[in-house]
Design a protein around this motif. Sequence first.
Motif, mmCIF file in Angstrom:
data_model
loop_
_atom_site.group_PDB
_atom_site.id
_atom_site.type_symbol
_atom_site.label_atom_id
_atom_site.label_comp_id
_atom_site.label_asym_id
_atom_site.label_seq_id
_atom_site.Cartn_x
_atom_site.Cartn_y
_atom_site.Cartn_z
ATOM 1 N N LEU A 177 11.135 3.163 1.590
ATOM 2 C CA LEU A 177 10.852 2.433 0.356
ATOM 3 C C LEU A 177 11.334 3.153 -0.899
ATOM 4 N N HIS A 178 11.187 4.474 -0.924
ATOM 5 C CA HIS A 178 11.522 5.216 -2.148
ATOM 6 C C HIS A 178 12.943 5.787 -2.120
ATOM 7 N N ASP A 179 13.792 5.232 -1.237
ATOM 8 C CA ASP A 179 15.192 5.663 -1.139
ATOM 9 C C ASP A 179 15.307 7.176 -0.954
ATOM 10 N N PRO A 180 14.688 7.705 0.095
ATOM 11 C CA PRO A 180 14.729 9.156 0.302
ATOM 12 C C PRO A 180 16.142 9.631 0.626
ATOM 13 N N LYS A 181 16.434 10.841 0.231
ATOM 14 C CA LYS A 181 17.728 11.447 0.540
ATOM 15 C C LYS A 181 17.729 12.052 1.951
ATOM 16 N N ALA A 231 11.327 -3.889 -0.382
ATOM 17 C CA ALA A 231 10.476 -4.028 0.801
ATOM 18 C C ALA A 231 10.889 -5.241 1.626
ATOM 19 N N GLU A 232 11.147 -6.349 0.954
ATOM 20 C CA GLU A 232 11.538 -7.569 1.667
ATOM 21 C C GLU A 232 12.878 -7.391 2.375
ATOM 22 N N LYS A 233 13.789 -6.665 1.750
ATOM 23 C CA LYS A 233 15.090 -6.416 2.367
ATOM 24 C C LYS A 233 14.946 -5.549 3.621
ATOM 25 N N LEU A 234 14.100 -4.523 3.541
ATOM 26 C CA LEU A 234 13.872 -3.658 4.704
ATOM 27 C C LEU A 234 13.192 -4.427 5.834
ATOM 28 N N ILE A 235 12.217 -5.260 5.472
ATOM 29 C CA ILE A 235 11.532 -6.083 6.466
ATOM 30 C C ILE A 235 12.534 -6.993 7.187
ATOM 31 N N GLU A 236 13.471 -7.534 6.420
ATOM 32 C CA GLU A 236 14.491 -8.406 7.008
ATOM 33 C C GLU A 236 15.417 -7.621 7.929
ATOM 34 N N LYS A 237 15.870 -6.460 7.467
ATOM 35 C CA LYS A 237 16.781 -5.644 8.271
ATOM 36 C C LYS A 237 16.163 -5.248 9.606
ATOM 37 N N LEU A 238 14.863 -5.050 9.611
ATOM 38 C CA LEU A 238 14.185 -4.602 10.823
ATOM 39 C C LEU A 238 13.568 -5.766 11.598
ATOM 40 N N ARG A 254 6.148 -4.594 -8.435
ATOM 41 C CA ARG A 254 7.033 -5.643 -8.930
ATOM 42 C C ARG A 254 8.500 -5.261 -8.747
ATOM 43 N N LYS A 255 8.805 -3.987 -8.967
ATOM 44 C CA LYS A 255 10.185 -3.524 -8.804
ATOM 45 C C LYS A 255 10.505 -3.202 -7.346
ATOM 46 N N THR A 256 9.495 -2.832 -6.580
ATOM 47 C CA THR A 256 9.716 -2.384 -5.207
ATOM 48 C C THR A 256 9.719 -3.528 -4.205
ATOM 49 N N GLN A 257 9.081 -4.652 -4.538
ATOM 50 C CA GLN A 257 8.944 -5.749 -3.581
ATOM 51 C C GLN A 257 10.282 -6.250 -3.027
ATOM 52 N N LEU A 299 0.836 -1.206 0.000
ATOM 53 C CA LEU A 299 0.000 0.000 0.000
ATOM 54 C C LEU A 299 0.870 1.254 0.000
ATOM 55 N N SER A 300 1.914 1.251 0.821
ATOM 56 C CA SER A 300 2.815 2.407 0.892
ATOM 57 C C SER A 300 3.493 2.644 -0.451
ATOM 58 N N ALA A 301 3.891 1.560 -1.116
ATOM 59 C CA ALA A 301 4.510 1.694 -2.431
ATOM 60 C C ALA A 301 3.541 2.336 -3.416
ATOM 61 N N GLY A 302 2.275 1.925 -3.356
ATOM 62 C CA GLY A 302 1.280 2.514 -4.236
ATOM 63 C C GLY A 302 1.087 3.992 -3.985
#
Length: 315
Positions: free
Chosen positions: A149-153, A114-121, A108-111, A98-101
């Motif tokens: 998710l959107h690689d913010p600066k 997301a999975e990497k961030l979920i793992e890190k946390l 498809r490109k963001t998943q 939902l956040s990606a949307g």
Amino acid sequence: MSLEIRNISKAYKDLEALKDFHFKLDSGECLALLGPNGAGKTTAIKALVTLLIPDSGEFLWNGEDLFPKPEKIRDLVGYISQEIAMDKVLTGMEFMKLSAGLLHLPWRKTQPKAEKLIEKLDLTQAANRPVGQYSGGMKRRLDLASALLHDPKILILDEPTTGLDIEARELIWKLLNDYRQEGGRILLVSHDFREIDALSDQILILRKGLTAAKGTPTELRKGLGSYIVRLQTKEFMDGDQIQKVQASFNSWTEPLRWLQNEDSVIFTYPTPIELSDLQTKIHQHCKANEFPVHLLNVQSPSLEDVYRFAVGDVT
């Protein structure tokens, strides 16, 4: 890329909520923004995340003012508010989708991100459980994952670890330090001085909409001098007693700064001196002026002292 926030001001009718708010953040730096309720922190954050339009000021990214282009600011900034708002029915991964949307990111490109961030946390095992079953710490970690998710600066965090246990707090700190090492910039609103010490390169303290103190943690501590002294001549001192003791210590040649306090005398001692020598000097002064010493605490300035002297009634 450079970030400079220049002279933001905002007034609500006769109330000047924020005046000439400004700072710079280089790659990998964290600025801690402090202040009591009503100091202007919320106004500053809302302006920076485009939730309100300031009366004046500039959001300079690599020299370009982005306030006229709020969509560019939203691309640059990841934001975690103090309040966590999540649909309890969605699973953790569904919330990330939902956040990606909402960020206009193709899932498809963001998943994988997301999975990497979920793992890190440390949320992998809970990723397919409803958010309503998450603890407060898990929700906060999921909120942080969605903000990245959107690689913010730039990350703007409002009390990101309030109420969390030690393990959850340190996990978030590690992720934030990793983010900084990758070049990210953080604006951190917090009242946890351990967190500020662990993360911040700069501190900015607001008081009644104005900048009351600004600098590195080391600079701000040094600015208070060598020691902070707290003295009580009895357990509960009244205003007259405090003024009398202050008046006597003002005979010293050192330029003391006083913090107004209801039941004790608190002042800075600027001159380098051995701790035991200063304690002896205070005891001798009190004896000469016939002040009993009920309590005497002398210590090097802490960040909490910096905050109290910046926002308190200082003379």
